[in-house]
Design a protein around this motif. Sequence first.
Motif, PDB file in Angstrom:
ATOM      1  N   TYR A 151       0.863  -1.185   0.000  1.00  0.00           N
ATOM      2  CA  TYR A 151       0.000   0.000   0.000  1.00  0.00           C
ATOM      3  C   TYR A 151       0.895   1.229   0.000  1.00  0.00           C
ATOM      4  O   TYR A 151       1.752   1.394   0.870  1.00  0.00           O
ATOM      5  N   ARG A 152       0.720   2.092  -0.998  1.00  0.00           N
ATOM      6  CA  ARG A 152       1.518   3.310  -1.132  1.00  0.00           C
ATOM      7  C   ARG A 152       3.017   3.040  -1.007  1.00  0.00           C
ATOM      8  O   ARG A 152       3.727   3.674  -0.220  1.00  0.00           O
ATOM      9  N   ASP A 153       3.453   2.070  -1.782  1.00  0.00           N
ATOM     10  CA  ASP A 153       4.875   1.708  -1.887  1.00  0.00           C
ATOM     11  C   ASP A 153       5.457   1.141  -0.604  1.00  0.00           C
ATOM     12  O   ASP A 153       6.686   1.067  -0.460  1.00  0.00           O
ATOM     13  N   THR A 154       4.606   0.731   0.318  1.00  0.00           N
ATOM     14  CA  THR A 154       5.070   0.132   1.563  1.00  0.00           C
ATOM     15  C   THR A 154       4.502  -1.272   1.688  1.00  0.00           C
ATOM     16  O   THR A 154       3.305  -1.475   1.522  1.00  0.00           O
ATOM     17  N   LEU A 155       5.365  -2.245   1.984  1.00  0.00           N
ATOM     18  CA  LEU A 155       4.939  -3.624   2.147  1.00  0.00           C
ATOM     19  C   LEU A 155       4.290  -3.800   3.515  1.00  0.00           C
ATOM     20  O   LEU A 155       4.923  -3.590   4.541  1.00  0.00           O
ATOM     21  N   PHE A 156       3.019  -4.176   3.521  1.00  0.00           N
ATOM     22  CA  PHE A 156       2.286  -4.334   4.764  1.00  0.00           C
ATOM     23  C   PHE A 156       1.941  -5.781   5.080  1.00  0.00           C
ATOM     24  O   PHE A 156       1.402  -6.047   6.155  1.00  0.00           O
ATOM     25  N   ALA A 157       2.203  -6.701   4.169  1.00  0.00           N
ATOM     26  CA  ALA A 157       1.810  -8.088   4.396  1.00  0.00           C
ATOM     27  C   ALA A 157       2.685  -9.009   3.568  1.00  0.00           C
ATOM     28  O   ALA A 157       3.400  -8.582   2.663  1.00  0.00           O
ATOM     29  N   ALA A 158       2.598 -10.283   3.889  1.00  0.00           N
ATOM     30  CA  ALA A 158       3.300 -11.314   3.128  1.00  0.00           C
ATOM     31  C   ALA A 158       2.292 -12.064   2.274  1.00  0.00           C
ATOM     32  O   ALA A 158       1.267 -12.523   2.782  1.00  0.00           O
ATOM     33  N   PRO A 159       2.523 -12.195   0.976  1.00  0.00           N
ATOM     34  CA  PRO A 159       1.624 -13.003   0.146  1.00  0.00           C
ATOM     35  C   PRO A 159       1.561 -14.441   0.669  1.00  0.00           C
ATOM     36  O   PRO A 159       2.591 -15.049   0.991  1.00  0.00           O
ATOM     37  N   TYR A 160       0.354 -14.967   0.761  1.00  0.00           N
ATOM     38  CA  TYR A 160       0.118 -16.309   1.322  1.00  0.00           C
ATOM     39  C   TYR A 160      -0.243 -17.291   0.209  1.00  0.00           C
ATOM     40  O   TYR A 160       0.412 -18.284  -0.007  1.00  0.00           O
ATOM     41  N   TYR A 161      -1.324 -17.024  -0.507  1.00  0.00           N
ATOM     42  CA  TYR A 161      -1.627 -17.766  -1.723  1.00  0.00           C
ATOM     43  C   TYR A 161      -2.356 -16.846  -2.686  1.00  0.00           C
ATOM     44  O   TYR A 161      -2.889 -15.807  -2.291  1.00  0.00           O
ATOM     45  N   THR A 162      -2.342 -17.216  -3.948  1.00  0.00           N
ATOM     46  CA  THR A 162      -3.030 -16.429  -4.960  1.00  0.00           C
ATOM     47  C   THR A 162      -4.188 -17.230  -5.516  1.00  0.00           C
ATOM     48  O   THR A 162      -4.259 -18.452  -5.336  1.00  0.00           O
ATOM     49  N   ASP A 163      -5.117 -16.555  -6.171  1.00  0.00           N
ATOM     50  CA  ASP A 163      -6.326 -17.209  -6.636  1.00  0.00           C
ATOM     51  C   ASP A 163      -6.802 -16.603  -7.943  1.00  0.00           C
ATOM     52  O   ASP A 163      -6.732 -15.387  -8.144  1.00  0.00           O
TER      53      ASP A 163
END
Length: 442
Positions: A151-163
């Motif tokens: 969000y706004r060039d800041t990493l706030f989470a780790a990708p877990y899975y995609t769908d």
Amino acid sequence: MRQRRPNTRLLVGTAMLAVTALTLTACAGGGDDEPATTGGGDTAAGELSGRGPITYVSSPDASGAAQASIDAWNAEHPDEQVEWIELPLDADQQRQQMAQNAQIEGDAYTVLNLDVVWTSEFAANRWITPLPEDALPLDDLIPATVDAATYRDTLFAAPYYTDGALLYSRTDLLTAAGISEPPSTWADVETACDAVLALPEAAGMSCYAGQFDKNEGLTVNFSEAVGSAEGSLFTDDGQPDVDTPEALTALQHLVDWFDAGIIPEEAITYQEEQGRQAFQDGRLVFLRNWPYVYNSFNAADGSSSVAGKFGVSPTPGEDGPGVSTLGGRNIAISSFAENQETALEFIQFFTGEEQERERLELSSRAPVYSSFFEDDAVVGKYPYLPTLLESLENAQPRPQVVQYGATTAAIQDEVYAAVTGEKSPEDALADLQETLTGIVGG
């Protein structure tokens, strides 16, 4: 560690494409939608501190895959145990309970399992804390999954899975009806069902289902229908754009299929699991669902009546293959949680490549590491992955908005009113345009 229900005292949902975030101009709570750290100043991630027990907050996982990862962590960390707080299966209720806990600054929730479209809202409201970018192997991840966690060039989470959306088809019945290819258009679905449902072995079956209960799944299915009619819910600059011929085509399509019985009446209550069970029990010719259901359908333990009898293809559209909504989940740390250093290390473990590989075996959740889609051995075992990649390459994101709760609730209200006959499609879309314009302007 056994899962537990949330404490009611604390409670007041790819490809190589780059996802363009549609950030509406509505303000977050408190009148400030700038991302923040727990310190409330610099938006860069600071050092996370505190070690000890933490909680993992998520919906149930029937596959047992997430629990297996938690058990593996707990076996190696006796003083930093992870306890699973189980939220309802309904995505809207999950979001509501996590938001309510954040609004009272509760510390009972540590690690949050967030739908990708919630990340912007939670970041803008300062409910989750930034992650150090060097803590994750970002170069190894599918770029769109990283974008959805940022969000706004800041990493706030780790990708877990995609769908991405897939169409599951009863290929045995299609073959029996003389149909050699899965449908690529809505008209193809109708033609195929006419042929299949005339077969004696298809007695009592229905044609098609997706997710039409009044929850996030309805937003997803409507968004996909609009995209598959070459429309969109918002313009490129974030303005609502639903009172259009394309959106009307999409909504009228859903209404017509309910009216004609192509979508069975009971599907108005279907979320992902109800649709999965209906197809798995042999009650549907076609089902729109996510990759996670693949293992259940293919189970060889007698629980599936369709094992070896189904195929996977991209979802159909008005004039050709349809457009999937980009789905998936991110893992984030609550800004109000204790033991955030432990939480970060757990996230690194939980979303690491080894655990993703083991969860793929148990759940068929689509991994976020590019290497899985390029591994011949993995694709040989999970042949839906190339089809999923095709779906993801054409996927469109839902709007990543600060006021996502209000946005999706408005979509659900009006679409549900149309498919249940309470409103005409024209009136529903006009009312939706007005409501969304108020959200953007508000």
